[in-house]
Design a protein around this motif. Structure first.
Motif, PDB file in Angstrom:
ATOM      1  N   ARG A 240       0.831  -1.210   0.000  1.00  0.00           N
ATOM      2  CA  ARG A 240       0.000   0.000   0.000  1.00  0.00           C
ATOM      3  C   ARG A 240       0.865   1.259   0.000  1.00  0.00           C
ATOM      4  NH1 ARG A 240      -2.975  -2.989   3.852  1.00  0.00           N
ATOM      5  NH2 ARG A 240      -2.220  -1.634   5.541  1.00  0.00           N
ATOM      6  N   ARG A 241       1.960   1.213   0.746  1.00  0.00           N
ATOM      7  CA  ARG A 241       2.866   2.360   0.794  1.00  0.00           C
ATOM      8  C   ARG A 241       3.478   2.637  -0.579  1.00  0.00           C
ATOM      9  NH1 ARG A 241       8.079   1.981   1.300  1.00  0.00           N
ATOM     10  NH2 ARG A 241       7.937  -0.160   2.094  1.00  0.00           N
ATOM     11  N   LEU A 242       3.872   1.590  -1.294  1.00  0.00           N
ATOM     12  CA  LEU A 242       4.462   1.754  -2.619  1.00  0.00           C
ATOM     13  C   LEU A 242       3.424   2.260  -3.633  1.00  0.00           C
ATOM     14  CD1 LEU A 242       6.698  -1.445  -2.742  1.00  0.00           C
ATOM     15  CD2 LEU A 242       7.462   0.913  -2.429  1.00  0.00           C
ATOM     16  N   GLU A 243       2.206   1.751  -3.525  1.00  0.00           N
ATOM     17  CA  GLU A 243       1.142   2.212  -4.424  1.00  0.00           C
ATOM     18  C   GLU A 243       0.861   3.699  -4.213  1.00  0.00           C
ATOM     19  OE1 GLU A 243      -1.885  -0.535  -3.367  1.00  0.00           O
ATOM     20  OE2 GLU A 243      -1.331  -2.007  -4.904  1.00  0.00           O
ATOM     21  N   LEU A 244       0.870   4.135  -2.945  1.00  0.00           N
ATOM     22  CA  LEU A 244       0.653   5.556  -2.638  1.00  0.00           C
ATOM     23  C   LEU A 244       1.814   6.394  -3.177  1.00  0.00           C
ATOM     24  CD1 LEU A 244      -0.960   7.773  -1.261  1.00  0.00           C
ATOM     25  CD2 LEU A 244       0.259   7.242   0.871  1.00  0.00           C
ATOM     26  N   LEU A 245       3.042   5.878  -3.037  1.00  0.00           N
ATOM     27  CA  LEU A 245       4.211   6.592  -3.564  1.00  0.00           C
ATOM     28  C   LEU A 245       4.105   6.780  -5.067  1.00  0.00           C
ATOM     29  CD1 LEU A 245       7.066   7.778  -3.174  1.00  0.00           C
ATOM     30  CD2 LEU A 245       7.964   5.444  -3.424  1.00  0.00           C
ATOM     31  N   ALA A 246       3.691   5.728  -5.782  1.00  0.00           N
ATOM     32  CA  ALA A 246       3.543   5.813  -7.233  1.00  0.00           C
ATOM     33  C   ALA A 246       2.469   6.825  -7.618  1.00  0.00           C
ATOM     34  CB  ALA A 246       3.216   4.438  -7.810  1.00  0.00           C
ATOM     35  N   LYS A 247       1.383   6.839  -6.859  1.00  0.00           N
ATOM     36  CA  LYS A 247       0.304   7.784  -7.156  1.00  0.00           C
ATOM     37  C   LYS A 247       0.752   9.211  -6.913  1.00  0.00           C
ATOM     38  CE  LYS A 247      -4.589   8.633  -6.231  1.00  0.00           C
ATOM     39  NZ  LYS A 247      -5.807   8.152  -5.518  1.00  0.00           N
TER      40      LYS A 247
ATOM     41  N   GLY B 197       2.868  10.484  -9.621  1.00  0.00           N
ATOM     42  CA  GLY B 197       2.211  10.600 -10.910  1.00  0.00           C
ATOM     43  C   GLY B 197       2.597   9.528 -11.910  1.00  0.00           C
ATOM     44  N   VAL B 198       3.058   8.366 -11.403  1.00  0.00           N
ATOM     45  CA  VAL B 198       3.486   7.290 -12.315  1.00  0.00           C
ATOM     46  C   VAL B 198       2.689   6.009 -12.072  1.00  0.00           C
ATOM     47  CG1 VAL B 198       5.828   8.228 -12.537  1.00  0.00           C
ATOM     48  CG2 VAL B 198       5.333   6.558 -10.720  1.00  0.00           C
ATOM     49  N   ASP B 199       1.570   6.109 -11.345  1.00  0.00           N
ATOM     50  CA  ASP B 199       0.836   4.902 -10.985  1.00  0.00           C
ATOM     51  C   ASP B 199       0.279   4.167 -12.196  1.00  0.00           C
ATOM     52  OD1 ASP B 199      -0.622   7.411 -10.857  1.00  0.00           O
ATOM     53  OD2 ASP B 199      -2.406   6.207 -10.453  1.00  0.00           O
ATOM     54  N   ASP B 200       0.111   4.869 -13.345  1.00  0.00           N
ATOM     55  CA  ASP B 200      -0.365   4.190 -14.550  1.00  0.00           C
ATOM     56  C   ASP B 200       0.746   3.389 -15.221  1.00  0.00           C
ATOM     57  OD1 ASP B 200       0.993   6.581 -15.207  1.00  0.00           O
ATOM     58  OD2 ASP B 200       0.068   6.592 -17.198  1.00  0.00           O
ATOM     59  N   ARG B 201       1.996   3.581 -14.767  1.00  0.00           N
ATOM     60  CA  ARG B 201       3.136   2.873 -15.373  1.00  0.00           C
ATOM     61  C   ARG B 201       3.882   1.999 -14.367  1.00  0.00           C
ATOM     62  NH1 ARG B 201       7.139   5.997 -16.740  1.00  0.00           N
ATOM     63  NH2 ARG B 201       6.458   7.968 -15.819  1.00  0.00           N
ATOM     64  N   VAL B 202       3.320   1.843 -13.186  1.00  0.00           N
ATOM     65  CA  VAL B 202       3.928   1.009 -12.149  1.00  0.00           C
ATOM     66  C   VAL B 202       2.940  -0.066 -11.733  1.00  0.00           C
ATOM     67  CG1 VAL B 202       4.805   0.939  -9.784  1.00  0.00           C
ATOM     68  CG2 VAL B 202       5.457   2.824 -11.285  1.00  0.00           C
ATOM     69  N   HIS B 203       3.372  -1.312 -11.755  1.00  0.00           N
ATOM     70  CA  HIS B 203       2.511  -2.444 -11.410  1.00  0.00           C
ATOM     71  C   HIS B 203       3.174  -3.238 -10.289  1.00  0.00           C
ATOM     72  CE1 HIS B 203       0.904  -1.435 -15.369  1.00  0.00           C
ATOM     73  NE2 HIS B 203       2.131  -1.603 -15.844  1.00  0.00           N
ATOM     74  N   LEU B 204       2.413  -3.585  -9.253  1.00  0.00           N
ATOM     75  CA  LEU B 204       2.884  -4.437  -8.162  1.00  0.00           C
ATOM     76  C   LEU B 204       2.145  -5.766  -8.238  1.00  0.00           C
ATOM     77  CD1 LEU B 204       3.905  -1.670  -7.047  1.00  0.00           C
ATOM     78  CD2 LEU B 204       3.307  -2.518  -4.773  1.00  0.00           C
ATOM     79  N   MET B 205       2.886  -6.843  -8.055  1.00  0.00           N
ATOM     80  CA  MET B 205       2.238  -8.145  -8.009  1.00  0.00           C
ATOM     81  C   MET B 205       2.886  -9.007  -6.935  1.00  0.00           C
ATOM     82  SD  MET B 205       3.572 -10.003 -11.530  1.00  0.00           S
ATOM     83  CE  MET B 205       2.515 -11.419 -11.226  1.00  0.00           C
ATOM     84  N   GLY B 206       2.131  -9.943  -6.431  1.00  0.00           N
ATOM     85  CA  GLY B 206       2.626 -10.837  -5.399  1.00  0.00           C
ATOM     86  C   GLY B 206       3.662 -11.803  -5.937  1.00  0.00           C
ATOM     87  N   PRO B 207       4.219 -12.641  -5.069  1.00  0.00           N
ATOM     88  CA  PRO B 207       5.263 -13.577  -5.496  1.00  0.00           C
ATOM     89  C   PRO B 207       4.753 -14.552  -6.540  1.00  0.00           C
ATOM     90  CG  PRO B 207       4.463 -14.121  -3.305  1.00  0.00           C
ATOM     91  CD  PRO B 207       3.868 -12.798  -3.652  1.00  0.00           C
ATOM     92  N   VAL B 208       5.652 -14.937  -7.426  1.00  0.00           N
ATOM     93  CA  VAL B 208       5.323 -15.809  -8.545  1.00  0.00           C
ATOM     94  C   VAL B 208       5.963 -17.175  -8.320  1.00  0.00           C
ATOM     95  CG1 VAL B 208       5.545 -16.131 -11.045  1.00  0.00           C
ATOM     96  CG2 VAL B 208       5.188 -13.836 -10.098  1.00  0.00           C
ATOM     97  N   GLU B 209       5.219 -18.241  -8.539  1.00  0.00           N
ATOM     98  CA  GLU B 209       5.803 -19.573  -8.438  1.00  0.00           C
ATOM     99  C   GLU B 209       6.941 -19.707  -9.443  1.00  0.00           C
ATOM    100  OE1 GLU B 209       3.119 -22.788  -8.663  1.00  0.00           O
ATOM    101  OE2 GLU B 209       1.942 -22.166  -6.925  1.00  0.00           O
ATOM    102  N   ARG B 210       7.952 -20.466  -9.055  1.00  0.00           N
ATOM    103  CA  ARG B 210       9.174 -20.510  -9.854  1.00  0.00           C
ATOM    104  C   ARG B 210       8.929 -21.069 -11.252  1.00  0.00           C
ATOM    105  NH1 ARG B 210      13.194 -18.909  -7.191  1.00  0.00           N
ATOM    106  NH2 ARG B 210      14.792 -19.825  -8.508  1.00  0.00           N
ATOM    107  N   LYS B 211       7.931 -21.910 -11.418  1.00  0.00           N
ATOM    108  CA  LYS B 211       7.665 -22.455 -12.740  1.00  0.00           C
ATOM    109  C   LYS B 211       7.146 -21.384 -13.696  1.00  0.00           C
ATOM    110  CE  LYS B 211       2.980 -24.077 -11.654  1.00  0.00           C
ATOM    111  NZ  LYS B 211       2.089 -25.266 -11.570  1.00  0.00           N
ATOM    112  N   GLU B 212       6.563 -20.305 -13.151  1.00  0.00           N
ATOM    113  CA  GLU B 212       6.015 -19.235 -13.976  1.00  0.00           C
ATOM    114  C   GLU B 212       6.968 -18.052 -14.137  1.00  0.00           C
ATOM    115  OE1 GLU B 212       3.301 -19.441 -15.641  1.00  0.00           O
ATOM    116  OE2 GLU B 212       2.725 -21.385 -14.811  1.00  0.00           O
ATOM    117  N   LEU B 213       7.973 -17.951 -13.272  1.00  0.00           N
ATOM    118  CA  LEU B 213       8.825 -16.769 -13.267  1.00  0.00           C
ATOM    119  C   LEU B 213       9.607 -16.558 -14.562  1.00  0.00           C
ATOM    120  CD1 LEU B 213       9.752 -14.335 -11.698  1.00  0.00           C
ATOM    121  CD2 LEU B 213      11.442 -15.774 -10.516  1.00  0.00           C
ATOM    122  N   PRO B 214      10.150 -17.583 -15.229  1.00  0.00           N
ATOM    123  CA  PRO B 214      10.884 -17.320 -16.475  1.00  0.00           C
ATOM    124  C   PRO B 214      10.042 -16.626 -17.536  1.00  0.00           C
ATOM    125  CG  PRO B 214      11.398 -19.516 -15.665  1.00  0.00           C
ATOM    126  CD  PRO B 214      10.273 -19.000 -14.814  1.00  0.00           C
ATOM    127  N   ARG B 215       8.776 -16.995 -17.684  1.00  0.00           N
ATOM    128  CA  ARG B 215       7.929 -16.352 -18.683  1.00  0.00           C
ATOM    129  C   ARG B 215       7.769 -14.862 -18.368  1.00  0.00           C
ATOM    130  NH1 ARG B 215       2.996 -17.315 -18.839  1.00  0.00           N
ATOM    131  NH2 ARG B 215       2.656 -17.094 -21.077  1.00  0.00           N
TER     132      ARG B 215
END
Length: 412
Positions: A263-270, A273-291
């Motif tokens: 939430r703190r990072l999302e507020l910082l991006a907003k 003025g770059v919140d439309d170009r910054v995306h946060l996502m949770g951890p990715v399983e290792r089988k999906e991370l290379p893609r």
């Protein structure tokens, strides 16, 4: 050879299943598997901190985990990690007596305390050699601006002095141990590794969560702890990079919608003025991370201190050029101006300048990506890491002749 890998604060079974875990957990799961492929029998000893049951669990052919009850059944914070090491050492002593190994290998300083107590304490194993691995030292962390922990500095020096052999993940750490009084010839550099069969330039790329309005935007990605300092600096640098978008992938298990740091990072991006170009996502399983990595153009590591450099190596193996702060693991992984750029400061303006330089030089960016993938395959495979670790074991066994000076010297 029967090998006991002591990794007190890890989740080896979760790492074996491919779940998002810490660097030490990835290390112990990968190393144990490849040591078994060399013909050894490996037991991994860890403190119970997850829902995995106490006792023995199989991790693959020739490898099993022994989860020991010692303290609360949850991950411990940094300042309480040593509080239950005594209980872990007691449980470890009994477990090792029941299944005596030929060599004991401890990862991290609290594991080293437990291993030395189990081997040399009352009712211990006597002459079984102890090998100690450090991925980080508090002395080097202090240089990166992390808190001073005098007691840990003293204990790390004592553990290194008592171990039969010491391995570190970078030449910088070997230099730091020499400053503590440990002769250089007693320390081998054995780097962190990467699974180049899984992380490679071959394969598909993810389409989400990048903006569908990307057009000519450069895609910048980082895999980081949300409280590590790196994401803040990168978000602030995006103000200076209007033609780029940033994806921050959390390195540790969390729920983005509920996490305070997210939430703190999302507020910082907003606010920037770059919140439309910054995306946060949770951890990715290792089988999906290379893609996900292959879908980006540039990987950036801007954390205050990254002891492993594992995310950097995974990005390199997938063909990404890297911009990384020259602290911790990335210093041994990245060849400056060959596989990417090492920057002394992670200030937003410095990061933006380095990323912009790569954005403007497509040929150089491509060359860095090719060189990085080649370096990952030639120097940092877990097969090679296991073979070099095996060499360290053999020098520590009775009749060994000490660490060869060449061990790991080509880490750079």
């Amino acid at each position: 050879m029967k090998i006991a890998l002591i990794a007190e604060h890890t989740a080896p079974l979760a790492a074996h299943r491919g779940e998002p875990t810490c660097g030490d957990s990835v290390h112990v799961a990968s190393l144990s598997r490849h040591l078994a492929k060399l013909g050894h029998r490996v037991a991994v000893y860890a403190r119970k901190s997850t829902s995995d049951p106490v006792g023995r669990s199989r991790m693959g052919r020739g490898v099993h985990a022994e989860i020991l009850a010692a303290g609360p059944d949850r991950p411990l914070g940094e300042h309480e990690e040593a509080d239950h090491t005594g209980a872990f050492a007691t449980a470890l002593t009994g477990a090792l007596k029941d299944d005596a190994p030929d060599v004991v290998h401890a990862l991290g300083w609290t594991s080293g305390l437990a291993a030395l107590s189990a081997v040399h304490g009352a009712g211990g194993l006597g002459d079984v050699p102890v090998v100690q691995t450090f991925h980080s030292l508090n002395a080097t962390e202090q240089r990166a601006g992390l808190p001073e922990r005098p007691e840990r500095v003293r204990l790390e020096a004592a553990i290194a002095g008592r171990a039969d052999a010491v391995a570190v993940s970078s030449a910088d750490l070997r230099f730091e141990l020499a400053r503590m009084g440990l002769p250089r010839h007693r320390v081998a550099v054995v780097p962190f590794g990467v699974d180049t069969d899984h992380f490679s330039v071959e394969g598909g790329a993810a389409t989400e969560p990048w903006s569908p309005r990307r057009q000519d935007r450069t895609r910048v990605i980082t895999v980081s702890g949300l409280a590590s300092g790196g994401p803040e600096r990168l978000i602030e640098s995006m103000v200076r990079l209007p033609d780029a978008e940033l994806l921050v992938v959390a390195a540790a298990p969390l729920e983005v919608a509920l996490d305070e740091d997210a939430r703190r990072l999302e507020l910082l991006a907003k606010e920037a003025g770059v919140d439309d170009r910054v995306h946060l996502m949770g951890p990715v399983e290792r089988k999906e991370l290379p893609r996900l990595l292959r879908s980006a153009d540039i990987f950036v590591s801007a954390d205050r201190y990254d002891p492993y450099g594992g995310a950097v190596l995974e990005a390199m193996a997938c063909g990404l050029p890297v911009v990384a702060r020259a602290a911790g693991g990335p210093t041994g992984a990245v060849l400056d101006r060959t596989t990417g750029l090492l920057v002394r400061s992670a200030r937003p303006d410095t990061l933006a300048r380095a990323v912009r330089g790569m954005m403007n030089e497509a040929t150089t960016r491509s060359a860095h990506g090719i060189a990085g993938a080649d370096r990952a395959r030639s120097r940092f495979t877990w097969q090679r890491v296991a073979a070099e670790t095996e060499r360290v074991y053999r020098t520590a066994l009775p009749g060994g002749h000490g660490l060869p000076l060449a061990a790991g010297d080509d880490a750079h």
